[in-house]
Design a protein around this motif. Structure first.
Motif, PDB file in Angstrom:
ATOM      1  N   HIS A  30       0.831  -1.204   0.000  1.00 57.73           N
ATOM      2  CA  HIS A  30       0.000   0.000   0.000  1.00 57.73           C
ATOM      3  C   HIS A  30       0.865   1.252   0.000  1.00 57.73           C
ATOM      4  O   HIS A  30       1.785   1.377   0.800  1.00 57.73           O
ATOM      5  CB  HIS A  30      -0.877  -0.037   1.259  1.00 57.73           C
ATOM      6  N   THR A  32       0.679   5.032   0.873  1.00 56.44           N
ATOM      7  CA  THR A  32      -0.160   5.952   1.640  1.00 56.44           C
ATOM      8  C   THR A  32      -0.332   7.303   0.944  1.00 56.44           C
ATOM      9  O   THR A  32      -1.108   8.132   1.410  1.00 56.44           O
ATOM     10  CB  THR A  32       0.427   6.164   3.050  1.00 56.44           C
ATOM     11  N   ALA A  38      -5.493   3.818  -2.017  1.00 60.81           N
ATOM     12  CA  ALA A  38      -6.522   3.990  -0.985  1.00 60.81           C
ATOM     13  C   ALA A  38      -7.792   3.231  -1.360  1.00 60.81           C
ATOM     14  O   ALA A  38      -8.417   2.578  -0.522  1.00 60.81           O
ATOM     15  CB  ALA A  38      -6.815   5.463  -0.776  1.00 60.81           C
ATOM     16  N   ARG A  39      -8.185   3.293  -2.631  1.00 62.61           N
ATOM     17  CA  ARG A  39      -9.357   2.563  -3.092  1.00 62.61           C
ATOM     18  C   ARG A  39      -9.124   1.058  -2.989  1.00 62.61           C
ATOM     19  O   ARG A  39      -9.975   0.310  -2.530  1.00 62.61           O
ATOM     20  CB  ARG A  39      -9.704   2.945  -4.541  1.00 62.61           C
ATOM     21  N   PHE A  41      -7.128  -0.452  -0.939  1.00 61.49           N
ATOM     22  CA  PHE A  41      -7.095  -0.799   0.479  1.00 61.49           C
ATOM     23  C   PHE A  41      -8.517  -1.036   1.003  1.00 61.49           C
ATOM     24  O   PHE A  41      -8.763  -1.966   1.767  1.00 61.49           O
ATOM     25  CB  PHE A  41      -6.391   0.303   1.263  1.00 61.49           C
ATOM     26  N   LYS A  42      -9.471  -0.236   0.564  1.00 57.96           N
ATOM     27  CA  LYS A  42     -10.876  -0.439   0.959  1.00 57.96           C
ATOM     28  C   LYS A  42     -11.378  -1.798   0.472  1.00 57.96           C
ATOM     29  O   LYS A  42     -12.115  -2.483   1.175  1.00 57.96           O
ATOM     30  CB  LYS A  42     -11.761   0.672   0.409  1.00 57.96           C
ATOM     31  N   GLN A  43     -10.977  -2.176  -0.718  1.00 63.05           N
ATOM     32  CA  GLN A  43     -11.374  -3.481  -1.258  1.00 63.05           C
ATOM     33  C   GLN A  43     -10.783  -4.621  -0.424  1.00 63.05           C
ATOM     34  O   GLN A  43     -11.457  -5.597  -0.113  1.00 63.05           O
ATOM     35  CB  GLN A  43     -10.933  -3.617  -2.724  1.00 63.05           C
ATOM     36  N   LYS A  45      -9.830  -4.491   2.712  1.00 69.99           N
ATOM     37  CA  LYS A  45     -10.469  -4.509   4.032  1.00 69.99           C
ATOM     38  C   LYS A  45     -11.887  -5.081   3.975  1.00 69.99           C
ATOM     39  O   LYS A  45     -12.392  -5.555   4.978  1.00 69.99           O
ATOM     40  CB  LYS A  45     -10.486  -3.108   4.642  1.00 69.99           C
ATOM     41  N   ALA A  46     -12.525  -5.044   2.806  1.00 69.89           N
ATOM     42  CA  ALA A  46     -13.897  -5.558   2.659  1.00 69.89           C
ATOM     43  C   ALA A  46     -13.953  -7.075   2.524  1.00 69.89           C
ATOM     44  O   ALA A  46     -15.026  -7.661   2.596  1.00 69.89           O
ATOM     45  CB  ALA A  46     -14.558  -4.914   1.440  1.00 69.89           C
ATOM     46  N   THR A 101      -9.706  -6.160  -6.297  1.00 67.96           N
ATOM     47  CA  THR A 101     -11.113  -6.063  -5.902  1.00 67.96           C
ATOM     48  C   THR A 101     -11.452  -7.204  -4.955  1.00 67.96           C
ATOM     49  O   THR A 101     -10.814  -8.266  -4.983  1.00 67.96           O
ATOM     50  CB  THR A 101     -12.059  -6.141  -7.118  1.00 67.96           C
ATOM     51  N   LYS A 102     -12.461  -6.962  -4.145  1.00 70.67           N
ATOM     52  CA  LYS A 102     -12.942  -7.993  -3.219  1.00 70.67           C
ATOM     53  C   LYS A 102     -13.315  -9.255  -3.988  1.00 70.67           C
ATOM     54  O   LYS A 102     -12.946 -10.361  -3.595  1.00 70.67           O
ATOM     55  CB  LYS A 102     -14.143  -7.446  -2.444  1.00 70.67           C
TER      56      LYS A 102
END
Length: 114
Positions: A30, A32, A38-39, A41-43, A45-46, A101-102
């Motif tokens: 990642h 920072t 950042a996008r 990272f959201k995937q 974490k999901a 992607t998730k």
């Protein structure tokens, strides 16, 4: 994913690299300072916690030495954002940028346990 441990030292990475002999792991590189990262990272974490795969985070700017060692150990050129699915010290899958992607991660995890 409930918890993602950050790798900040080579000692931690070496332990995780060895741990991959017993269970599959995701390693997410990642940046920072990057909106695409950042996008992604959201995937990451999901991804639902399955108890089958541990997930680790490497902040490439702050932990450059670890990031470089991962590139060397996996023989895969560094990119960020970038994710690896590693099992038995082999990269089963890796991708970067918008392909993180998730759904892609779920698909690759399910292949490991087929």
């Amino acid at each position: 994913m409930e918890q993602m441990n950050e790798l900040t030292t080579l000692e931690q990475w070496n332990k995780i690299w060895e741990r991959s002999m017993n269970m599959p792991i995701f390693v997410f590189k990642h940046s920072t300072s990057c909106l695409i990262s950042a996008r992604a990272f959201k995937q990451v974490k999901a991804l639902p916690e399955r108890g089958k795969v541990d997930c680790y985070l490497v902040k490439v700017i702050e932990s450059r030495e670890v990031s470089n060692q991962i590139a060397e150990d996996t023989s895969i050129t560094h990119k960020s954002p970038q994710i690896f699915l590693i099992y038995k010290k082999k990269v089963l899958w890796n991708t970067s940028h918008w392909k993180i992607t998730k759904s892609n991660m779920e698909k690759e995890v399910s292949r490991v346990f087929e």
